[in-house]
Scaffold this motif. Sequence first.
Motif, PDB file in Angstrom:
ATOM      1  N   ALA A  17      13.209  20.831 -39.499  1.00  0.00           N
ATOM      2  CA  ALA A  17      11.822  21.110 -39.143  1.00  0.00           C
ATOM      3  C   ALA A  17      10.851  20.292 -39.987  1.00  0.00           C
ATOM      4  O   ALA A  17       9.864  19.755 -39.469  1.00  0.00           O
ATOM      5  N   LEU A  18      11.126  20.159 -41.287  1.00  0.00           N
ATOM      6  CA  LEU A  18      10.241  19.358 -42.141  1.00  0.00           C
ATOM      7  C   LEU A  18      10.280  17.881 -41.772  1.00  0.00           C
ATOM      8  O   LEU A  18       9.242  17.214 -41.760  1.00  0.00           O
ATOM      9  N   SER A  19      11.460  17.379 -41.454  1.00  0.00           N
ATOM     10  CA  SER A  19      11.534  15.977 -41.042  1.00  0.00           C
ATOM     11  C   SER A  19      10.859  15.762 -39.689  1.00  0.00           C
ATOM     12  O   SER A  19      10.252  14.709 -39.456  1.00  0.00           O
ATOM     13  N   ALA A  20      10.927  16.760 -38.809  1.00  0.00           N
ATOM     14  CA  ALA A  20      10.262  16.652 -37.518  1.00  0.00           C
ATOM     15  C   ALA A  20       8.751  16.591 -37.688  1.00  0.00           C
ATOM     16  O   ALA A  20       8.076  15.781 -37.038  1.00  0.00           O
ATOM     17  N   VAL A  21       8.225  17.425 -38.566  1.00  0.00           N
ATOM     18  CA  VAL A  21       6.780  17.402 -38.814  1.00  0.00           C
ATOM     19  C   VAL A  21       6.369  16.074 -39.439  1.00  0.00           C
ATOM     20  O   VAL A  21       5.349  15.491 -39.057  1.00  0.00           O
ATOM     21  N   ALA A  22       7.169  15.565 -40.374  1.00  0.00           N
ATOM     22  CA  ALA A  22       6.855  14.287 -41.004  1.00  0.00           C
ATOM     23  C   ALA A  22       6.879  13.147 -39.982  1.00  0.00           C
ATOM     24  O   ALA A  22       6.008  12.267 -39.999  1.00  0.00           O
ATOM     25  N   LEU A  23       7.857  13.161 -39.086  1.00  0.00           N
ATOM     26  CA  LEU A  23       7.929  12.127 -38.055  1.00  0.00           C
ATOM     27  C   LEU A  23       6.751  12.214 -37.094  1.00  0.00           C
ATOM     28  O   LEU A  23       6.184  11.186 -36.701  1.00  0.00           O
ATOM     29  N   ALA A  24       6.377  13.414 -36.705  1.00  0.00           N
ATOM     30  CA  ALA A  24       5.262  13.579 -35.783  1.00  0.00           C
ATOM     31  C   ALA A  24       3.944  13.135 -36.417  1.00  0.00           C
ATOM     32  O   ALA A  24       3.128  12.465 -35.782  1.00  0.00           O
ATOM     33  N   VAL A  25       3.740  13.467 -37.673  1.00  0.00           N
ATOM     34  CA  VAL A  25       2.516  13.052 -38.366  1.00  0.00           C
ATOM     35  C   VAL A  25       2.495  11.540 -38.552  1.00  0.00           C
ATOM     36  O   VAL A  25       1.463  10.896 -38.332  1.00  0.00           O
ATOM     37  N   ALA A  26       3.623  10.967 -38.952  1.00  0.00           N
ATOM     38  CA  ALA A  26       3.687   9.518 -39.130  1.00  0.00           C
ATOM     39  C   ALA A  26       3.459   8.799 -37.801  1.00  0.00           C
ATOM     40  O   ALA A  26       2.783   7.767 -37.760  1.00  0.00           O
ATOM     41  N   GLY A  37       7.527  11.440 -30.325  1.00  0.00           N
ATOM     42  CA  GLY A  37       8.518  12.038 -29.434  1.00  0.00           C
ATOM     43  C   GLY A  37       9.794  12.426 -30.161  1.00  0.00           C
ATOM     44  O   GLY A  37      10.368  13.492 -29.921  1.00  0.00           O
ATOM     45  N   ILE A  38      10.241  11.572 -31.069  1.00  0.00           N
ATOM     46  CA  ILE A  38      11.424  11.894 -31.868  1.00  0.00           C
ATOM     47  C   ILE A  38      11.154  13.121 -32.734  1.00  0.00           C
ATOM     48  O   ILE A  38      12.005  14.013 -32.868  1.00  0.00           O
ATOM     49  N   GLY A  39       9.952  13.187 -33.308  1.00  0.00           N
ATOM     50  CA  GLY A  39       9.574  14.351 -34.105  1.00  0.00           C
ATOM     51  C   GLY A  39       9.546  15.624 -33.276  1.00  0.00           C
ATOM     52  O   GLY A  39       9.983  16.686 -33.732  1.00  0.00           O
ATOM     53  N   ALA A  40       9.034  15.508 -32.050  1.00  0.00           N
ATOM     54  CA  ALA A  40       8.984  16.682 -31.171  1.00  0.00           C
ATOM     55  C   ALA A  40      10.388  17.161 -30.815  1.00  0.00           C
ATOM     56  O   ALA A  40      10.662  18.366 -30.830  1.00  0.00           O
ATOM     57  N   TRP A  41      11.290  16.234 -30.505  1.00  0.00           N
ATOM     58  CA  TRP A  41      12.657  16.628 -30.165  1.00  0.00           C
ATOM     59  C   TRP A  41      13.400  17.202 -31.367  1.00  0.00           C
ATOM     60  O   TRP A  41      14.206  18.129 -31.220  1.00  0.00           O
ATOM     61  N   ALA A  42      13.116  16.690 -32.555  1.00  0.00           N
ATOM     62  CA  ALA A  42      13.734  17.247 -33.754  1.00  0.00           C
ATOM     63  C   ALA A  42      13.239  18.668 -34.005  1.00  0.00           C
ATOM     64  O   ALA A  42      14.006  19.550 -34.403  1.00  0.00           O
ATOM     65  N   LEU A  43      11.962  18.905 -33.751  1.00  0.00           N
ATOM     66  CA  LEU A  43      11.418  20.251 -33.908  1.00  0.00           C
ATOM     67  C   LEU A  43      12.011  21.209 -32.869  1.00  0.00           C
ATOM     68  O   LEU A  43      12.352  22.350 -33.186  1.00  0.00           O
TER      69      LEU A  43
END
Length: 55
Positions: A17-26, A37-43
């Motif tokens: 979840a933390l990596s997903a948020v970091a990817l989405a923000v980045a 999109g990668i962040g959303a799928w990770a979340l």
Amino acid sequence: MTATPDRGMRRIVVGLALSAVALAVAGGLADWLWLMGIGAWALIAAFLIELIYRP
């Protein structure tokens, strides 16, 4: 202290979840839709793991 499987799974979900948020923000800051999109799928994966794996 030994790690129980529940704590290990919790650590995986929180890390995902933390990596997903970091990817989405980045992705939002860089204006790269594919990274968001990668962040959303990770979340989504983190929430599905949390939903399915209930000790």
